[in-house]
Every structure is written in C-alpha cells, then in structure tokens.
Design an enzyme around this catalytic site. Structure first.
Site, PDB file in Angstrom:
ATOM      1  N   GLU A 210     -53.949  90.338  92.310  1.00 42.83           N
ATOM      2  CA  GLU A 210     -53.358  91.336  92.818  1.00 42.83           C
ATOM      3  C   GLU A 210     -54.247  92.643  93.406  1.00 42.83           C
ATOM      4  O   GLU A 210     -54.176  93.149  94.510  1.00 42.83           O
ATOM      5  CB  GLU A 210     -52.115  91.814  92.368  1.00 42.83           C
ATOM      6  CG  GLU A 210     -50.949  90.492  92.508  1.00 42.83           C
ATOM      7  CD  GLU A 210     -50.021  90.393  91.590  1.00 42.83           C
ATOM      8  OE1 GLU A 210     -49.885  91.178  90.644  1.00 42.83           O
ATOM      9  OE2 GLU A 210     -49.361  89.432  91.260  1.00 42.83           O
TER      10      GLU A 210
ATOM     11  N   SER B 203     -46.828  81.597  86.795  1.00 42.15           N
ATOM     12  CA  SER B 203     -45.400  80.922  86.807  1.00 42.15           C
ATOM     13  C   SER B 203     -45.361  80.132  85.317  1.00 42.15           C
ATOM     14  O   SER B 203     -44.646  79.182  85.363  1.00 42.15           O
ATOM     15  CB  SER B 203     -45.366  79.667  87.877  1.00 42.15           C
ATOM     16  OG  SER B 203     -45.223  80.186  89.136  1.00 42.15           O
TER      17      SER B 203
ATOM     18  N   ASN C  59     -47.550  90.751  81.445  1.00 39.16           N
ATOM     19  CA  ASN C  59     -48.072  91.667  82.419  1.00 39.16           C
ATOM     20  C   ASN C  59     -46.769  92.061  83.443  1.00 39.16           C
ATOM     21  O   ASN C  59     -46.223  91.176  84.070  1.00 39.16           O
ATOM     22  CB  ASN C  59     -48.941  91.033  83.242  1.00 39.16           C
ATOM     23  CG  ASN C  59     -49.744  91.702  84.448  1.00 39.16           C
ATOM     24  OD1 ASN C  59     -49.221  93.048  84.525  1.00 39.16           O
ATOM     25  ND2 ASN C  59     -50.294  91.186  85.507  1.00 39.16           N
ATOM     26  N   TRP C  60     -46.495  93.273  83.095  1.00 38.22           N
ATOM     27  CA  TRP C  60     -45.235  93.817  83.903  1.00 38.22           C
ATOM     28  C   TRP C  60     -45.383  93.999  85.413  1.00 38.22           C
ATOM     29  O   TRP C  60     -44.549  94.098  85.871  1.00 38.22           O
ATOM     30  CB  TRP C  60     -44.672  94.935  83.114  1.00 38.22           C
ATOM     31  CG  TRP C  60     -43.811  94.731  82.024  1.00 38.22           C
ATOM     32  CD1 TRP C  60     -43.895  93.401  81.347  1.00 38.22           C
ATOM     33  CD2 TRP C  60     -42.589  95.399  81.205  1.00 38.22           C
ATOM     34  NE1 TRP C  60     -42.892  93.571  80.366  1.00 38.22           N
ATOM     35  CE2 TRP C  60     -42.060  94.880  80.450  1.00 38.22           C
ATOM     36  CE3 TRP C  60     -42.155  96.643  81.626  1.00 38.22           C
ATOM     37  CZ2 TRP C  60     -41.155  95.181  79.583  1.00 38.22           C
ATOM     38  CZ3 TRP C  60     -41.134  97.243  81.105  1.00 38.22           C
ATOM     39  CH2 TRP C  60     -40.473  96.678  80.039  1.00 38.22           C
ATOM     40  N   LYS C  61     -46.761  94.067  85.943  1.00 40.10           N
ATOM     41  CA  LYS C  61     -47.059  94.660  86.949  1.00 40.10           C
ATOM     42  C   LYS C  61     -46.170  95.827  87.355  1.00 40.10           C
ATOM     43  O   LYS C  61     -46.183  96.519  86.362  1.00 40.10           O
ATOM     44  CB  LYS C  61     -46.913  93.297  88.094  1.00 40.10           C
ATOM     45  CG  LYS C  61     -47.315  92.066  87.436  1.00 40.10           C
ATOM     46  CD  LYS C  61     -47.345  91.080  88.542  1.00 40.10           C
ATOM     47  CE  LYS C  61     -47.788  89.684  88.107  1.00 40.10           C
ATOM     48  NZ  LYS C  61     -47.990  88.704  89.136  1.00 40.10           N
TER      49      LYS C  61
ATOM     50  N   GLY D 142     -46.117  86.938  83.790  1.00 39.74           N
ATOM     51  CA  GLY D 142     -45.873  88.031  84.708  1.00 39.74           C
ATOM     52  C   GLY D 142     -44.237  88.014  84.500  1.00 39.74           C
ATOM     53  O   GLY D 142     -43.683  88.758  83.526  1.00 39.74           O
ATOM     54  N   GLY D 143     -43.412  87.461  85.568  1.00 35.00           N
ATOM     55  CA  GLY D 143     -42.017  87.744  85.623  1.00 35.00           C
ATOM     56  C   GLY D 143     -41.361  87.597  84.436  1.00 35.00           C
ATOM     57  O   GLY D 143     -40.475  88.303  84.045  1.00 35.00           O
TER      58      GLY D 143
ATOM     59  N   GLY E 222     -46.294  83.693  90.719  1.00 38.09           N
ATOM     60  CA  GLY E 222     -44.998  83.860  91.333  1.00 38.09           C
ATOM     61  C   GLY E 222     -44.591  82.987  92.089  1.00 38.09           C
ATOM     62  O   GLY E 222     -43.360  83.300  92.855  1.00 38.09           O
TER      63      GLY E 222
ATOM     64  N   HIS F  61     -57.230  91.503  88.172  1.00 39.09           N
ATOM     65  CA  HIS F  61     -56.055  90.645  88.398  1.00 39.09           C
ATOM     66  C   HIS F  61     -56.186  90.319  90.177  1.00 39.09           C
ATOM     67  O   HIS F  61     -56.663  90.996  90.951  1.00 39.09           O
ATOM     68  CB  HIS F  61     -54.807  91.312  88.141  1.00 39.09           C
ATOM     69  CG  HIS F  61     -53.521  90.851  88.244  1.00 39.09           C
ATOM     70  ND1 HIS F  61     -53.059  89.993  89.279  1.00 39.09           N
ATOM     71  CD2 HIS F  61     -52.837  89.866  87.128  1.00 39.09           C
ATOM     72  CE1 HIS F  61     -52.183  89.384  89.140  1.00 39.09           C
ATOM     73  NE2 HIS F  61     -51.819  89.132  87.964  1.00 39.09           N
TER      74      HIS F  61
ATOM     75  N   GLU G 299     -56.199  82.499  86.524  1.00 38.78           N
ATOM     76  CA  GLU G 299     -54.956  82.450  87.225  1.00 38.78           C
ATOM     77  C   GLU G 299     -54.853  81.919  88.410  1.00 38.78           C
ATOM     78  O   GLU G 299     -55.536  82.905  89.299  1.00 38.78           O
ATOM     79  CB  GLU G 299     -54.310  83.937  87.191  1.00 38.78           C
ATOM     80  CG  GLU G 299     -53.989  84.386  86.016  1.00 38.78           C
ATOM     81  CD  GLU G 299     -53.005  85.754  85.888  1.00 38.78           C
ATOM     82  OE1 GLU G 299     -51.736  85.627  85.241  1.00 38.78           O
ATOM     83  OE2 GLU G 299     -53.232  86.705  86.604  1.00 38.78           O
TER      84      GLU G 299
END
Ligand code: 13P
Length: 232
Positions: free
Chosen positions: A87, A194, A7-9, A215-216, A158, A85, A152
C-alpha cells in the site's frame, strides 16, 4: 514458535488498542506476537505487548513534515517496523531503493524492519511472480543487520483470496534461495494476505514459512486470538 504480526493499517482507536492488548496479555502462547499500530496509537504500552510501526523515515531528523524517525520509534518502545508494504509502494511511490533506505534506518536504531514484497495480479497472470519477487527482494534488503521478509501477494491483500499451498511453497523457496545467495539464510519469512483463523495453521505449516502478517483479522481479539492459537 512462529511470528504472528498484526498490521492495523489506518484502522483502530485507543479503546480498540486497549481491548486487544488486554486480551493478548492474558494469552499464553509460544508464538512471537507483534502488533503494528498507526503512529498515533504507539505511545504507552502498559500491557507489555511487542509494538510495531507501519513506516519509518529514511532520515534521522530534520525538515521532513509528517515523517517519523527510527529514533522516535525507538523512544516509543517500538521493536519492529513494516517497510515497503504494497500500500505504501502503490500510494506513496516507494521504490525498492527507498524501502532499502528505510530498512537500513530502522536497523541503525535497533528496530527490526519487516520488508514486504509481492507481485500484482497482472504480474501473476503473466507468469512473472518469481522474477518479480526476487528482484524486489534483492533490491529492497539492507546490506547488513537483522530483518524479516514478508511475502504478500498484492492480489491476496484484503481480497479473501490466497495462493495455493504449492504457490506459497514455490514463492518461499525462491525467496529462501535468493537470501541464501547473499548469505542470509538466517532471515525469518512471513506470509501475508487474507490470513484468517481457518487458513492460518495450514499456511504456517508450509516449508520456510516462519510466521504470518495479518491485516484485517488483527484488529479484534475474536479474530486475532484464534489465529495465534491455531498455529501453535
Ligand atoms: P489482510 O490480512 O487484511 O488481507 O491484509 C494483509 C496485509 O496487508 C498485512 O500487511
């Protein structure tokens, strides 16, 4: 086979996409790899990588400025879409009812929604994790059709913090039982928060974990490919 979903966000450029997709194309893996890109990067898929989006409108078309419909995603060869999500729940006030409507719209257009649930720090600290995730789950999933659920914990996203293996196992057991109670024992379950190359294999080996939502670490091949390789 495990699902490894990136997930590149709101990150990445066309050249970042090009670089990652090139390296994914040359990777031999039994895992199901999906990359969920920002809308603007979705067009064009020369490398045949399985595409995901990060949101979908609950509406088919019309006066919804800035929104993207399931039909449009389908046109862009999108196979999966992240819905609910944390966010989006936090920054765009998405309720369980909205998440359910979005998941239903995705399914209607032949796209598999990845429905996210997870507790906040405060909910965890007050011992309410299982109650919270069960309620979110049962109120967010559509009545029928294929979907995936991603657990999640919000505090793990993150932050570099992850739940213990026992905590993950307990959450997945709660989710599996709740899905069983609505006769959906066929649903794949992902863990997100994470994930990196050091913890991926351990997390993916926990009972009922069918894959990872990353994610990251999904942005670059030097962090994403080792995760994919480590869970085979
Ligand atoms: P990180 O892997 O960066 O913690 O993000 C997890 C996530 O939110 C994936 O959807």
């Amino acid at each position: 086979m495990k699902f490894i979903v990136g997930n590149w966000k709101m990150n990445g450029t066309l050249s970042d996409k090009e670089a990652l997709f090139k390296s994914l194309k040359n990777l031999h893996t039994d895992n199901k790899v999906v990359v969920c890109l920002p809308f603007i990067l979705l067009g064009g898929n020369d490398y045949g990588i399985t595409l995901g989006a990060q949101d979908v409108s609950e509406h088919d078309n019309g006066a919804f400025t800035g929104d993207i419909s399931g039909q449009m995603l389908k046109d862009a060869d999108v196979k999966y879409v992240v819905v609910g999500h944390s966010e989006r729940r936090a920054n765009h006030n998405e309720t369980n009812a909205i998440v359910k409507a979005k998941a239903t719209a995705a399914i209607k257009n032949g796209i598999i929604p990845i429905i996210c649930i997870g507790e906040t720090t405060e909910e965890k600290n007050s011992g309410r994790t299982m109650t919270v995730i069960k309620k979110m789950l049962l109120e967010s999933v559509p009545a029928k059709g294929e979907y995936i659920v991603a657990y999640e914990p919000r505090w793990a996203i993150g932050s570099g913090k992850i739940p213990t293996s026992d905590e993950i196992a307990m959450a997945f057991e709660t989710i599996s039982k709740a899905l069983h109670s609505i006769k959906r024992s066929d649903i794949a379950l992902l863990y997100g928060g994470s994930v990196n190359a050091k913890n991926a294999a351990q997390i993916a080996s926990i009972k009922n974990v069918d894959g990872l939502l990353v994610g990251g670490a999904s942005l670059k091949s030097d962090t994403f490919l080792p995760i994919i390789k480590s869970v085979e």
